[in-house]
Design a protein around this motif. Structure first.
Motif, PDB file in Angstrom:
ATOM      1  N   PRO A  52      -4.642  -8.952  17.488  1.00 50.20           N
ATOM      2  CA  PRO A  52      -5.686  -9.515  18.349  1.00 50.20           C
ATOM      3  C   PRO A  52      -6.022 -10.966  18.055  1.00 50.20           C
ATOM      4  CG  PRO A  52      -6.668  -8.166  16.649  1.00 50.20           C
ATOM      5  CD  PRO A  52      -5.184  -8.032  16.490  1.00 50.20           C
ATOM      6  N   GLY A  53      -5.436 -11.566  17.030  1.00 47.69           N
ATOM      7  CA  GLY A  53      -5.718 -12.960  16.700  1.00 47.69           C
ATOM      8  C   GLY A  53      -6.381 -13.102  15.351  1.00 47.69           C
ATOM      9  N   SER A  54      -6.548 -14.361  14.924  1.00 44.87           N
ATOM     10  CA  SER A  54      -7.194 -14.687  13.644  1.00 44.87           C
ATOM     11  C   SER A  54      -6.480 -14.016  12.470  1.00 44.87           C
ATOM     12  CB  SER A  54      -8.675 -14.266  13.666  1.00 44.87           C
ATOM     13  OG  SER A  54      -9.351 -14.887  14.734  1.00 44.87           O
ATOM     14  N   GLU A  55      -5.165 -13.769  12.627  1.00 46.18           N
ATOM     15  CA  GLU A  55      -4.356 -13.150  11.582  1.00 46.18           C
ATOM     16  C   GLU A  55      -4.892 -11.782  11.167  1.00 46.18           C
ATOM     17  OE1 GLU A  55      -3.717 -15.880   8.398  1.00 46.18           O
ATOM     18  OE2 GLU A  55      -2.699 -17.343   9.656  1.00 46.18           O
ATOM     19  N   LEU A  56      -5.586 -11.112  12.066  1.00 40.92           N
ATOM     20  CA  LEU A  56      -6.024  -9.741  11.854  1.00 40.92           C
ATOM     21  C   LEU A  56      -5.148  -8.811  12.676  1.00 40.92           C
ATOM     22  CD1 LEU A  56      -9.925  -9.943  11.940  1.00 40.92           C
ATOM     23  CD2 LEU A  56      -8.445  -9.720   9.943  1.00 40.92           C
ATOM     24  N   PHE A  57      -5.053  -7.569  12.208  1.00 39.77           N
ATOM     25  CA  PHE A  57      -4.304  -6.547  12.929  1.00 39.77           C
ATOM     26  C   PHE A  57      -5.233  -5.411  13.311  1.00 39.77           C
ATOM     27  CE2 PHE A  57      -1.260  -8.677  10.191  1.00 39.77           C
ATOM     28  CZ  PHE A  57      -0.213  -8.937  11.062  1.00 39.77           C
ATOM     29  N   HIS A 220       4.220 -10.341   8.036  1.00 31.63           N
ATOM     30  CA  HIS A 220       2.926 -10.983   7.756  1.00 31.63           C
ATOM     31  C   HIS A 220       2.784 -11.276   6.263  1.00 31.63           C
ATOM     32  CE1 HIS A 220      -1.431 -11.535   7.460  1.00 31.63           C
ATOM     33  NE2 HIS A 220      -1.459 -10.518   6.614  1.00 31.63           N
ATOM     34  N   PHE A 221       3.106 -10.305   5.425  1.00 30.22           N
ATOM     35  CA  PHE A 221       2.943 -10.509   3.991  1.00 30.22           C
ATOM     36  C   PHE A 221       4.009 -11.438   3.418  1.00 30.22           C
ATOM     37  CE2 PHE A 221       0.384  -6.593   4.405  1.00 30.22           C
ATOM     38  CZ  PHE A 221      -0.764  -7.041   3.780  1.00 30.22           C
ATOM     39  N   ARG A 222       5.193 -11.477   4.018  1.00 31.76           N
ATOM     40  CA  ARG A 222       6.192 -12.434   3.551  1.00 31.76           C
ATOM     41  C   ARG A 222       5.734 -13.868   3.842  1.00 31.76           C
ATOM     42  NH1 ARG A 222      10.057 -10.114   1.096  1.00 31.76           N
ATOM     43  NH2 ARG A 222      11.004  -8.165   1.822  1.00 31.76           N
ATOM     44  N   GLU A 223       5.085 -14.055   4.964  1.00 29.89           N
ATOM     45  CA  GLU A 223       4.655 -15.401   5.353  1.00 29.89           C
ATOM     46  C   GLU A 223       3.345 -15.810   4.692  1.00 29.89           C
ATOM     47  OE1 GLU A 223       3.685 -18.034   9.400  1.00 29.89           O
ATOM     48  OE2 GLU A 223       4.417 -15.952   9.561  1.00 29.89           O
ATOM     49  N   HIS A 224       2.413 -14.848   4.548  1.00 34.07           N
ATOM     50  CA  HIS A 224       1.066 -15.192   4.091  1.00 34.07           C
ATOM     51  C   HIS A 224       0.698 -14.519   2.762  1.00 34.07           C
ATOM     52  CE1 HIS A 224       0.322 -16.994   8.009  1.00 34.07           C
ATOM     53  NE2 HIS A 224       0.775 -15.883   8.580  1.00 34.07           N
ATOM     54  N   ALA A 230      -4.879 -12.539   3.274  1.00 36.87           N
ATOM     55  CA  ALA A 230      -3.870 -11.680   3.899  1.00 36.87           C
ATOM     56  C   ALA A 230      -4.074 -10.216   3.553  1.00 36.87           C
ATOM     57  CB  ALA A 230      -2.471 -12.118   3.461  1.00 36.87           C
ATOM     58  N   TYR A 231      -4.850  -9.939   2.495  1.00 36.20           N
ATOM     59  CA  TYR A 231      -5.005  -8.575   1.994  1.00 36.20           C
ATOM     60  C   TYR A 231      -6.339  -7.948   2.391  1.00 36.20           C
ATOM     61  CZ  TYR A 231      -1.002 -10.030  -0.722  1.00 36.20           C
ATOM     62  OH  TYR A 231       0.242 -10.487  -1.081  1.00 36.20           O
ATOM     63  N   ARG A 232      -7.080  -8.583   3.291  1.00 34.11           N
ATOM     64  CA  ARG A 232      -8.407  -8.064   3.608  1.00 34.11           C
ATOM     65  C   ARG A 232      -8.386  -6.784   4.425  1.00 34.11           C
ATOM     66  NH1 ARG A 232     -10.548 -12.700   7.903  1.00 34.11           N
ATOM     67  NH2 ARG A 232      -8.516 -13.147   8.825  1.00 34.11           N
ATOM     68  N   GLN A 233      -7.209  -6.385   4.928  1.00 29.14           N
ATOM     69  CA  GLN A 233      -7.111  -5.118   5.652  1.00 29.14           C
ATOM     70  C   GLN A 233      -6.352  -4.067   4.840  1.00 29.14           C
ATOM     71  OE1 GLN A 233      -5.852  -7.107   9.559  1.00 29.14           O
ATOM     72  NE2 GLN A 233      -7.200  -5.466  10.282  1.00 29.14           N
ATOM     73  N   ALA A 234      -6.445  -4.172   3.533  1.00 29.02           N
ATOM     74  CA  ALA A 234      -5.746  -3.220   2.664  1.00 29.02           C
ATOM     75  C   ALA A 234      -6.161  -1.780   2.953  1.00 29.02           C
ATOM     76  CB  ALA A 234      -6.001  -3.569   1.196  1.00 29.02           C
ATOM     77  N   ASP A 235      -7.440  -1.550   3.217  1.00 26.83           N
ATOM     78  CA  ASP A 235      -7.912  -0.184   3.479  1.00 26.83           C
ATOM     79  C   ASP A 235      -7.286   0.384   4.755  1.00 26.83           C
ATOM     80  OD1 ASP A 235      -9.430  -0.179   1.216  1.00 26.83           O
ATOM     81  OD2 ASP A 235     -11.343  -0.512   2.234  1.00 26.83           O
ATOM     82  N   PRO A 283      -1.738   0.636  -4.669  1.00 30.58           N
ATOM     83  CA  PRO A 283      -1.654  -0.077  -5.944  1.00 30.58           C
ATOM     84  C   PRO A 283      -0.962  -1.435  -5.841  1.00 30.58           C
ATOM     85  CG  PRO A 283      -1.074   2.227  -6.239  1.00 30.58           C
ATOM     86  CD  PRO A 283      -1.166   1.992  -4.774  1.00 30.58           C
ATOM     87  N   LEU A 284       0.055  -1.530  -4.982  1.00 28.85           N
ATOM     88  CA  LEU A 284       0.744  -2.809  -4.813  1.00 28.85           C
ATOM     89  C   LEU A 284      -0.163  -3.845  -4.160  1.00 28.85           C
ATOM     90  CD1 LEU A 284       4.289  -1.629  -3.673  1.00 28.85           C
ATOM     91  CD2 LEU A 284       3.621  -2.538  -5.909  1.00 28.85           C
ATOM     92  N   LEU A 285      -0.942  -3.424  -3.191  1.00 30.04           N
ATOM     93  CA  LEU A 285      -1.902  -4.335  -2.567  1.00 30.04           C
ATOM     94  C   LEU A 285      -2.938  -4.811  -3.582  1.00 30.04           C
ATOM     95  CD1 LEU A 285      -2.388  -2.381   0.768  1.00 30.04           C
ATOM     96  CD2 LEU A 285      -1.390  -4.664   0.582  1.00 30.04           C
ATOM     97  N   MET A 286      -3.400  -3.890  -4.410  1.00 26.40           N
ATOM     98  CA  MET A 286      -4.381  -4.266  -5.433  1.00 26.40           C
ATOM     99  C   MET A 286      -3.772  -5.214  -6.459  1.00 26.40           C
ATOM    100  SD  MET A 286      -6.673  -1.820  -7.925  1.00 26.40           S
ATOM    101  CE  MET A 286      -7.576  -1.177  -6.518  1.00 26.40           C
ATOM    102  N   GLN A 287      -2.543  -4.938  -6.878  1.00 29.03           N
ATOM    103  CA  GLN A 287      -1.878  -5.810  -7.846  1.00 29.03           C
ATOM    104  C   GLN A 287      -1.740  -7.224  -7.298  1.00 29.03           C
ATOM    105  OE1 GLN A 287       1.847  -3.947  -8.890  1.00 29.03           O
ATOM    106  NE2 GLN A 287       0.839  -2.061  -9.565  1.00 29.03           N
ATOM    107  N   ALA A 288      -1.419  -7.322  -6.017  1.00 31.86           N
ATOM    108  CA  ALA A 288      -1.272  -8.644  -5.403  1.00 31.86           C
ATOM    109  C   ALA A 288      -2.592  -9.393  -5.388  1.00 31.86           C
ATOM    110  CB  ALA A 288      -0.724  -8.494  -3.981  1.00 31.86           C
TER     111      ALA A 288
END
Length: 329
Positions: A52-57, A220-224, A230-235, A283-288
């Motif tokens: 939808p924009g603003s780098e959110l999914f 997305h994660f390769r670029e940002h 970039a990780y604010r939508q981990a949940d 866990p990978l998202l948290m480690q990042a």
């Protein structure tokens, strides 16, 4: 009048570790009227990811027809008195109601008075008064969220019914796509709930489906991936794994009950490894995020595992041996 019997509640809660708060509420609501509730709310391998924009999914975990199939429409009010009156009327009319609440306001929630987080639960009318059902269980950085069933007084409702604030775009996007279609209200009300009725309009999210959506996330994660934002939508990504765990448990029960050898083989070769692999993502998202927070670069592990999961999901879908409705492609 629909009522959540003890045996149905026990079966619902047997899936508590595979629910999100949304699917827990949907399952609880459906189980009050339908012994086959698990098949109704099973997302299978469904996934739609929007941009939808603003780098959110946006994440659609269910087919966009689910809310219409259940017959649930979002309602809202601006005052506590109006919300209480409407919710009590819906309980009187339909026996139960899904409340779109906020964990910050819920005493049984680990986020109580600590963090604003979307949290749905079910209120049911009973001879002794209102009963609250919350079948969601999980562990996070705030603590352990446990399955809860408790009586609720009418005097408690003004606080319990308060909805999520509108100011967080991540949480709002998560909230409005919870059923798989877009339920965004024209106005974001301070109190929100879902009532049973005819759903005349369903808005399908426009996005990438299934493995294509996962590849979109991987890119997305390769670029940002070196940007903490970039990780604010981990949940939201974690929730995909929960839905895969639900499918695995449900299919496992079906294979055991029917003696279906092909389904059992599919579970062993595809579903169980897929669910286990999804368990590595959080866990990978948290480690990042921890690495970036300490000034170190994040690895490419998140992108790598998402690409692997896309391949696994595609293979699982293609190999499924039976009724395609179980995997909801």
């Amino acid at each position: 009048m629909p009522s959540l019997t003890a045996s149905r509640w026990e079966r619902v809660t047997s899936f508590s570790g595979t629910f999100t708060c949304y699917s827990a509420a949907m399952a609880t609501w459906a189980a009050a009227a339908d012994d086959d509730w698990a098949a109704v709310v099973n997302p299978g391998l469904w996934l739609t990811i929007t941009s939808p924009g603003s780098e959110l999914f946006g994440f659609g975990y269910f087919p966009h027809s689910l809310r219409a199939d259940l017959g649930l429409a979002r309602h809202g009010a601006e005052t506590a008195d109006a919300a209480v009156a409407a919710v009590l009327a819906e309980v009187e009319r339909s026996g139960r109601v899904i409340v779109a609440g906020d964990g910050f306001n819920l005493p049984w929630h680990v986020a109580f008075e600590r963090r604003h987080v979307p949290h749905w639960y079910v209120l049911e009318g009973a001879a002794e008064g209102l009963v609250m059902f919350d079948a969601f269980a999980a562990r996070n950085e705030l603590g352990v969220q446990e399955v809860t069933r408790q009586a609720v007084s009418q005097a408690e409702l003004p606080g319990l019914l308060r909805a999520l604030p509108e100011d967080d775009p991540v949480l709002r996007l998560r909230e409005v796509l919870a059923f798989g279609d877009n339920t965004a209200p024209l106005q974001w009300h301070g109190y929100q709930w879902f009532e049973q009725g005819t759903v005349e309009r369903v808005r399908k999210p426009d996005g990438a489906d299934g493995p294509d959506g996962l590849m979109l996330l991987a890119a997305h994660f390769r670029e940002h991936g070196q940007d903490p934002a970039a990780y604010r939508q981990a949940d939201d990504i974690w929730s995909i794994g929960r839905h895969r765990a639900f499918l695995t448990q449900l299919a496992g029960e079906g294979a055991a009950a029917s003696g279906d050898g092909e389904l059992a083989a599919w579970l062993e070769e595809h579903a169980a490894p897929l669910t286990k692999r999804w368990g590595h993502v959080a866990p990978l998202l948290m480690q990042a995020t921890l690495a970036l927070g300490s000034g170190r670069p994040a690895s490419t592990s998140v992108s790598d595992v998402l690409e692997d999961l896309a391949a696994r999901e595609r293979a699982a879908a293609q190999a499924f041996p039976g009724d395609r409705s179980l995997v909801r492609l």
